[in-house]
Design an enzyme around this catalytic site. Structure first.
Site, mmCIF file in Angstrom:
data_model
loop_
_atom_site.group_PDB
_atom_site.id
_atom_site.type_symbol
_atom_site.label_atom_id
_atom_site.label_comp_id
_atom_site.label_asym_id
_atom_site.label_seq_id
_atom_site.Cartn_x
_atom_site.Cartn_y
_atom_site.Cartn_z
ATOM 1 N N LYS A 146 -17.971 80.091 -12.459
ATOM 2 C CA LYS A 146 -17.639 78.686 -12.152
ATOM 3 C C LYS A 146 -16.510 78.167 -13.039
ATOM 4 O O LYS A 146 -15.566 77.542 -12.560
ATOM 5 C CB LYS A 146 -18.874 77.778 -12.351
ATOM 6 C CG LYS A 146 -20.085 78.179 -11.539
ATOM 7 C CD LYS A 146 -21.254 77.263 -11.800
ATOM 8 C CE LYS A 146 -21.794 77.320 -13.220
ATOM 9 N NZ LYS A 146 -22.430 78.581 -13.624
ATOM 10 N N ARG B 174 -27.510 69.970 -12.307
ATOM 11 C CA ARG B 174 -28.197 71.247 -12.446
ATOM 12 C C ARG B 174 -29.672 71.146 -12.083
ATOM 13 O O ARG B 174 -30.384 72.145 -12.138
ATOM 14 C CB ARG B 174 -28.096 71.645 -13.908
ATOM 15 C CG ARG B 174 -27.531 73.000 -14.153
ATOM 16 C CD ARG B 174 -27.517 73.142 -15.652
ATOM 17 N NE ARG B 174 -27.190 74.438 -16.065
ATOM 18 C CZ ARG B 174 -25.973 74.818 -16.444
ATOM 19 N NH1 ARG B 174 -24.980 73.989 -16.413
ATOM 20 N NH2 ARG B 174 -25.774 76.040 -16.844
ATOM 21 N N ARG C 246 -17.801 88.331 -21.880
ATOM 22 C CA ARG C 246 -17.032 87.071 -21.879
ATOM 23 C C ARG C 246 -16.585 86.682 -23.293
ATOM 24 O O ARG C 246 -17.327 86.812 -24.253
ATOM 25 C CB ARG C 246 -17.890 85.949 -21.309
ATOM 26 C CG ARG C 246 -17.225 84.595 -21.515
ATOM 27 C CD ARG C 246 -17.823 83.532 -20.711
ATOM 28 N NE ARG C 246 -19.236 83.323 -20.988
ATOM 29 C CZ ARG C 246 -19.989 82.491 -20.281
ATOM 30 N NH1 ARG C 246 -19.470 81.837 -19.275
ATOM 31 N NH2 ARG C 246 -21.259 82.347 -20.579
ATOM 32 N N ARG D 259 -19.990 83.380 -27.009
ATOM 33 C CA ARG D 259 -20.941 82.268 -27.032
ATOM 34 C C ARG D 259 -22.321 82.725 -27.509
ATOM 35 O O ARG D 259 -22.764 83.813 -27.174
ATOM 36 C CB ARG D 259 -21.068 81.671 -25.625
ATOM 37 C CG ARG D 259 -20.038 80.638 -25.341
ATOM 38 C CD ARG D 259 -19.976 80.201 -23.923
ATOM 39 N NE ARG D 259 -21.255 79.975 -23.252
ATOM 40 C CZ ARG D 259 -21.352 79.485 -22.018
ATOM 41 N NH1 ARG D 259 -20.257 79.172 -21.354
ATOM 42 N NH2 ARG D 259 -22.519 79.315 -21.451
ATOM 43 N N ARG E 26 -31.745 81.678 -19.295
ATOM 44 C CA ARG E 26 -30.809 80.895 -18.463
ATOM 45 C C ARG E 26 -30.972 81.243 -16.982
ATOM 46 O O ARG E 26 -30.910 80.382 -16.120
ATOM 47 C CB ARG E 26 -29.366 81.153 -18.912
ATOM 48 C CG ARG E 26 -29.052 80.476 -20.233
ATOM 49 C CD ARG E 26 -27.835 81.073 -20.896
ATOM 50 N NE ARG E 26 -26.610 80.834 -20.160
ATOM 51 C CZ ARG E 26 -25.502 81.548 -20.321
ATOM 52 N NH1 ARG E 26 -25.468 82.554 -21.163
ATOM 53 N NH2 ARG E 26 -24.425 81.270 -19.631
HETATM 54 P P1 AP5 Z 1 -17.336 82.115 -16.320
HETATM 55 O O1 AP5 Z 1 -16.237 81.535 -15.503
HETATM 56 O O2 AP5 Z 1 -17.369 81.763 -17.782
HETATM 57 O O3 AP5 Z 1 -18.752 81.825 -15.652
HETATM 58 P P2 AP5 Z 1 -19.585 80.481 -15.505
HETATM 59 O O4 AP5 Z 1 -20.226 80.512 -14.163
HETATM 60 O O5 AP5 Z 1 -18.761 79.287 -15.860
HETATM 61 O O6 AP5 Z 1 -20.686 80.774 -16.611
HETATM 62 P P3 AP5 Z 1 -21.345 79.860 -17.709
HETATM 63 O O7 AP5 Z 1 -22.155 80.818 -18.563
HETATM 64 O O8 AP5 Z 1 -20.344 79.008 -18.410
HETATM 65 O O9 AP5 Z 1 -22.264 79.003 -16.874
HETATM 66 P P4 AP5 Z 1 -23.480 78.309 -17.403
HETATM 67 O O10 AP5 Z 1 -23.823 77.554 -16.165
HETATM 68 O O11 AP5 Z 1 -24.547 79.126 -17.999
HETATM 69 O O12 AP5 Z 1 -22.912 77.540 -18.684
HETATM 70 P P5 AP5 Z 1 -22.658 76.023 -19.026
HETATM 71 O O13 AP5 Z 1 -21.567 75.987 -19.993
HETATM 72 O O14 AP5 Z 1 -22.575 75.182 -17.810
HETATM 73 O O15 AP5 Z 1 -17.281 83.699 -16.125
HETATM 74 C C1 AP5 Z 1 -18.126 84.580 -16.855
HETATM 75 C C2 AP5 Z 1 -17.328 85.824 -17.285
HETATM 76 O O16 AP5 Z 1 -16.987 86.587 -16.122
HETATM 77 C C3 AP5 Z 1 -15.997 85.517 -17.972
HETATM 78 O O17 AP5 Z 1 -15.779 86.449 -19.004
HETATM 79 C C4 AP5 Z 1 -14.936 85.681 -16.864
HETATM 80 O O18 AP5 Z 1 -13.670 86.081 -17.378
HETATM 81 C C5 AP5 Z 1 -15.567 86.750 -15.996
HETATM 82 N N1 AP5 Z 1 -15.252 86.562 -14.577
HETATM 83 C C6 AP5 Z 1 -15.274 85.389 -13.902
HETATM 84 N N2 AP5 Z 1 -14.990 85.579 -12.603
HETATM 85 C C7 AP5 Z 1 -14.803 86.923 -12.449
HETATM 86 C C8 AP5 Z 1 -14.516 87.755 -11.353
HETATM 87 N N3 AP5 Z 1 -14.367 87.285 -10.107
HETATM 88 N N4 AP5 Z 1 -14.413 89.080 -11.563
HETATM 89 C C9 AP5 Z 1 -14.593 89.605 -12.812
HETATM 90 N N5 AP5 Z 1 -14.864 88.866 -13.902
HETATM 91 C C10 AP5 Z 1 -14.972 87.542 -13.719
HETATM 92 O O19 AP5 Z 1 -24.052 75.628 -19.726
HETATM 93 C C11 AP5 Z 1 -24.453 76.191 -20.961
HETATM 94 C C12 AP5 Z 1 -25.763 75.540 -21.417
HETATM 95 O O20 AP5 Z 1 -25.557 74.110 -21.612
HETATM 96 C C13 AP5 Z 1 -26.936 75.610 -20.425
HETATM 97 O O21 AP5 Z 1 -27.647 76.824 -20.541
HETATM 98 C C14 AP5 Z 1 -27.752 74.381 -20.851
HETATM 99 O O22 AP5 Z 1 -28.506 74.632 -22.023
HETATM 100 C C15 AP5 Z 1 -26.680 73.348 -21.202
HETATM 101 N N6 AP5 Z 1 -26.294 72.507 -20.052
HETATM 102 C C16 AP5 Z 1 -25.017 72.352 -19.541
HETATM 103 N N7 AP5 Z 1 -25.019 71.498 -18.514
HETATM 104 C C17 AP5 Z 1 -26.312 71.114 -18.337
HETATM 105 C C18 AP5 Z 1 -26.954 70.249 -17.395
HETATM 106 N N8 AP5 Z 1 -26.251 69.618 -16.419
HETATM 107 N N9 AP5 Z 1 -28.299 70.089 -17.481
HETATM 108 C C19 AP5 Z 1 -29.021 70.707 -18.452
HETATM 109 N N10 AP5 Z 1 -28.470 71.536 -19.360
HETATM 110 C C20 AP5 Z 1 -27.137 71.741 -19.322
#
Ligand code: AP5
Length: 251
Positions: free
Chosen positions: A42, A121, A160, A193, A204
């Site tokens: 994402k 979420r 990542r 991270r 997660r």
């Molecule tokens: P990447 O683009 O980083 O993936 P992502 O889907 O953004 O993954 P996240 O881990 O950031 O999502 P998340 O939902 O767990 O984290 P968030 O920060 O929202 O890609 C991943 C890797 O793959 C990268 O290395 C990239 O280069 C590679 N890649 C991407 N696309 C590719 C492709 N097509 N082919 C090959 N490689 C590829 O949340 C973190 C934490 O914050 C949560 O666990 C929670 O504790 C808290 N939090 C955040 N928002 C909320 C909310 N709304 N409610 C409650 N808790 C929340």
């Protein structure tokens, strides 16, 4: 269009201002939510879409990670609690997330549009967003749901690396930086991270299945859900996303 957004107001909240003024009356105004399991890509897509569409990439996870860098005493007790949940891979409680988004409503009003990554979420968050947008007389253009097998996702998370400065995302094999450990965009240090450890990844994924998957039905019923199969490389996913967006017209 090739746009670099300033996310200062989103990351800092409150009265922080963007250094870049969005266009006063853009012809197309995309307001998108990006859904999908942790690590599906994402953030990577939001980065690419932001450059192409001009809408600002707003990640709730990035706000919590930015709070982690504040000195002790500069964080509110609620943010301290939020970081504990995050470290373990659990979802931060809705009330903390909603307060945090509520402090940043000006980013949702921005005339450049927005790409919400990681919010909503839970169904409670989606309902709160719906009420907030109705109050602001704004409508979502679409909700992009990215799909990928879980084994592929786990491999992605392990490789990542994220820029400690501008938050750009890399992968040690799939999307390596030009110089190891250094961000291509701002020269910042690339870090792994804390919640990309295997124990936190398991938690997660479970939180996603239990709390976030139900959002697909929520948005399907509203006619907003657009499913995109994530590709082998980010550009493939991006091209598939753009093809789907061509069939929609933004506000
Ligand atoms: P990447 O683009 O980083 O993936 P992502 O889907 O953004 O993954 P996240 O881990 O950031 O999502 P998340 O939902 O767990 O984290 P968030 O920060 O929202 O890609 C991943 C890797 O793959 C990268 O290395 C990239 O280069 C590679 N890649 C991407 N696309 C590719 C492709 N097509 N082919 C090959 N490689 C590829 O949340 C973190 C934490 O914050 C949560 O666990 C929670 O504790 C808290 N939090 C955040 N928002 C909320 C909310 N709304 N409610 C409650 N808790 C929340």
């Amino acid at each position: 269009m090739n746009v670099k957004n300033d996310r200062a107001a989103w990351l800092k909240g409150g009265s922080a201002l963007c250094s870049i003024t969005p266009p006063p009356s853009p012809k197309k105004n995309w307001r998108l939510v990006l859904l999908g399991a942790p690590g599906v890509g994402k953030g990577t897509q939001a980065q690419l879409l932001s450059e192409r569409l001009g809408a600002c990439h707003l990640s709730t996870g990035d706000v919590f990670r930015a709070a982690k860098c504040l000195a002790d005493g500069e964080r509110s007790p609620a943010l301290d609690r939020a970081l504990g949940f995050m470290r373990r891979g659990e979802l931060v409680p809705d009330e903390i997330v909603l307060d945090m988004v509520g402090e940043r409503v000006s980013c949702l009003r921005c005339s450049g549009g927005f790409l919400l990554d990681g919010f909503p979420r839970t169904v409670a968050q989606a309902e709160a967003l719906e009420r907030l947008l109705q109050r602001e007389k704004l409508a979502l253009t679409a909700v992009l749901d990215y799909e990928l097998p879980i084994e592929t996702i786990v491999a992605r998370l392990a490789g990542r690396r994220t820029c400690s400065g501008c938050k750009a995302v890399f992968h040690i094999e799939g999307l390596p930086p030009r110089v190891e450990g250094v961000c291509d965009h701002c020269g910042g240090k690339l870090i792994q991270r804390e919640d990309d450890r295997p124990e936190a990844i398991r938690v997660r994924m479970a939180a996603y299945e239990k709390s976030t998957r139900p959002l697909m039905e929520f948005y399907q019923k509203r006619g907003l859900l657009v499913t995109v199969m994530a590709g082998k490389v980010p550009d493939e996913t991006f091209q598939r996303t753009m093809a789907k967006l061509k069939t929609l017209s933004p506000a």
